[in-house]
Design a protein around this motif. Structure first.
Motif, PDB file in Angstrom:
ATOM      1  N   THR A 150       0.821  -1.210   0.000  1.00  0.00           N
ATOM      2  CA  THR A 150       0.000   0.000   0.000  1.00  0.00           C
ATOM      3  C   THR A 150       0.853   1.257   0.000  1.00  0.00           C
ATOM      4  O   THR A 150       1.884   1.325  -0.660  1.00  0.00           O
ATOM      5  N   LEU A 151       0.453   2.299   0.747  1.00  0.00           N
ATOM      6  CA  LEU A 151       1.155   3.578   0.688  1.00  0.00           C
ATOM      7  C   LEU A 151       2.622   3.455   1.064  1.00  0.00           C
ATOM      8  O   LEU A 151       3.458   4.238   0.608  1.00  0.00           O
ATOM      9  N   SER A 152       2.943   2.495   1.912  1.00  0.00           N
ATOM     10  CA  SER A 152       4.309   2.381   2.414  1.00  0.00           C
ATOM     11  C   SER A 152       5.309   2.037   1.322  1.00  0.00           C
ATOM     12  O   SER A 152       6.511   2.262   1.496  1.00  0.00           O
ATOM     13  N   LEU A 153       4.860   1.494   0.194  1.00  0.00           N
ATOM     14  CA  LEU A 153       5.758   1.232  -0.925  1.00  0.00           C
ATOM     15  C   LEU A 153       5.704   2.336  -1.974  1.00  0.00           C
ATOM     16  O   LEU A 153       6.356   2.236  -3.014  1.00  0.00           O
ATOM     17  N   VAL A 154       4.954   3.389  -1.686  1.00  0.00           N
ATOM     18  CA  VAL A 154       4.859   4.530  -2.594  1.00  0.00           C
ATOM     19  C   VAL A 154       5.673   5.708  -2.081  1.00  0.00           C
ATOM     20  O   VAL A 154       6.398   6.368  -2.845  1.00  0.00           O
ATOM     21  N   LEU A 155       5.565   5.994  -0.792  1.00  0.00           N
ATOM     22  CA  LEU A 155       6.102   7.228  -0.220  1.00  0.00           C
ATOM     23  C   LEU A 155       7.500   7.027   0.347  1.00  0.00           C
ATOM     24  O   LEU A 155       7.721   6.201   1.240  1.00  0.00           O
ATOM     25  N   GLU A 156       8.444   7.771  -0.198  1.00  0.00           N
ATOM     26  CA  GLU A 156       9.812   7.731   0.303  1.00  0.00           C
ATOM     27  C   GLU A 156       9.958   8.621   1.543  1.00  0.00           C
ATOM     28  O   GLU A 156       9.168   9.531   1.753  1.00  0.00           O
ATOM     29  N   PRO A 157      10.965   8.358   2.385  1.00  0.00           N
ATOM     30  CA  PRO A 157      12.028   7.350   2.210  1.00  0.00           C
ATOM     31  C   PRO A 157      11.649   5.948   2.669  1.00  0.00           C
ATOM     32  O   PRO A 157      12.381   4.991   2.431  1.00  0.00           O
ATOM     33  N   GLY A 158      10.475   5.811   3.307  1.00  0.00           N
ATOM     34  CA  GLY A 158      10.090   4.503   3.830  1.00  0.00           C
ATOM     35  C   GLY A 158       9.923   3.455   2.751  1.00  0.00           C
ATOM     36  O   GLY A 158      10.194   2.269   2.992  1.00  0.00           O
ATOM     37  N   ALA A 159       9.488   3.855   1.555  1.00  0.00           N
ATOM     38  CA  ALA A 159       9.214   2.891   0.493  1.00  0.00           C
ATOM     39  C   ALA A 159      10.430   2.032   0.181  1.00  0.00           C
ATOM     40  O   ALA A 159      10.340   0.801   0.083  1.00  0.00           O
ATOM     41  N   SER A 160      11.577   2.669   0.006  1.00  0.00           N
ATOM     42  CA  SER A 160      12.794   1.912  -0.306  1.00  0.00           C
ATOM     43  C   SER A 160      13.207   1.021   0.857  1.00  0.00           C
ATOM     44  O   SER A 160      13.745  -0.079   0.659  1.00  0.00           O
ATOM     45  N   ARG A 161      12.953   1.468   2.078  1.00  0.00           N
ATOM     46  CA  ARG A 161      13.330   0.673   3.251  1.00  0.00           C
ATOM     47  C   ARG A 161      12.470  -0.580   3.367  1.00  0.00           C
ATOM     48  O   ARG A 161      12.967  -1.670   3.670  1.00  0.00           O
TER      49      ARG A 161
END
Length: 330
Positions: A150-161
């Protein structure tokens, strides 16, 4: 169904843990049956009430309610909403040992409902806590699966982590489950997002996504299998659920219903939770075990997921079913 899976009953104790990584937020949801008098009763201007949500958060709550050992990985605000999110996790038997806290605000999602009860979202995400999650390091020793999306793979910097975490844990032999749940209007770099999702799907044992996600991602279930996913479950709203397996088999079940439709908030998250719980209760939180599931097993898993979604859409907001509710219907 393979003996390694089929001999286990749904009521047995579960030893494998699911770590769910991703956002936890507050949905501002229209209050049922109320309208704004001074705005002419426009349904788009109904009073809003805060409800705790976010795709991974809902999935974790759903898993907890279904009796699967679950740990939530996210960063939460130290504001009152963050405190409420922690309390809801704990009240639903979700372990909070991997939670991170910070002074940033909680993400808000403003929800509008169309005439059919389908939800549409507008997100307020700038500088919010959940997108600033840090690598947690070692996961609990009993972790069998990691669910992201969901959003966590869209919004950086968390997405890359989160993407790096999924790939690392897959390399360590843990099942990765992906739910892209793409939302229009939040993607600044479509090519980078597609590359990130492709990379996670390539190591995932299970990918659950909707027909709308497939269109936004530009990937069909067969495309996702070709990337390397172990199995793909496609949700099709009122048309039901379909599992696409690496062996070429396709299994379909119709949508279920337990009462009048109130709204669709959290329906897909309940599907994700129910699929993982079904696997957990059969010691099948394993990429190879998922690949060995036959048509009968997939029919059972999809039916459980369809019933979970039916319970959720019969209630306002993201309220997934408890295990007793699903067991009573089987």
């Amino acid at each position: 169904m393979d003996d390694a899976v089929g001999d286990h009953q749904s009521g047995r104790d579960v030893t494998g843990r699911v770590v769910v990584g991703g956002e936890a937020l507050v949905d501002l949801v229209p209050v049922p049956g109320e309208h704004s008098v001074d705005q002419g009763g426009d349904p788009a201007l109904r009073p809003l009430a805060p409800r705790l949500g976010g795709g991974p958060f809902n999935t974790a709550v759903g898993l907890g309610r279904l009796g699967a050992p679950t740990t939530m990985l996210t960063r939460l605000s130290t504001d009152a909403f963050g405190d409420a999110l922690v309390a809801r996790l704990e009240a639903n038997d979700v372990d909070t040992g991997l939670l991170q806290r910070g002074p940033e605000p909680t993400t808000l999602a403003v929800v509008t409902l169309d005439a059919a009860g389908a939800a549409r979202y507008t997100f307020h995400v700038e500088g919010t806590a959940d997108r600033l999650v840090a690598d947690p390091g070692e996961l609990p020793a009993d972790t069998a699966a990691v669910a992201v999306g969901t959003l966590s793979l869209v919004l950086e910097p968390g997405a890359s982590r989160y993407a790096a975490l999924a790939q690392r844990e897959a390399a360590r032999g843990r099942l990765v489950s992906l739910d892209p749940n793409l939302r229009p209007g939040l993607v600044d770099d479509p090519a980078a997002l597609v590359a990130r999702l492709d990379a996670v799907a390539a190591v995932a044992g299970l990918v659950k996504f909707s027909d709308e996600d497939a269109e936004r991602w530009g990937r069909s279930p067969q495309d996702v299998l070709d990337l390397g996913a172990g199995a793909v479950v496609l949700t099709r709203g009122g048309e039901g659920l379909t599992a696409h397996t690496r062996g070429g088999g396709v299994v379909e079940v119709p949508a279920d219903r337990v009462g009048p439709l109130v709204d669709t908030i959290g329906a897909g998250d309940s599907v994700h939770a129910a699929l993982l719980a079904w696997l957990a209760h059969r010691d099948a939180l394993d990429r190879d075990a998922v690949a060995r599931l036959d048509a009968q097993a997939w029919s059972q898993a999809l039916a459980s997921a369809a019933r979970a979604a039916a319970w959720t859409v019969s209630r306002a907001g993201a309220e997934p079913p408890w295990r007793a509710e699903l067991d009573a219907a089987t």
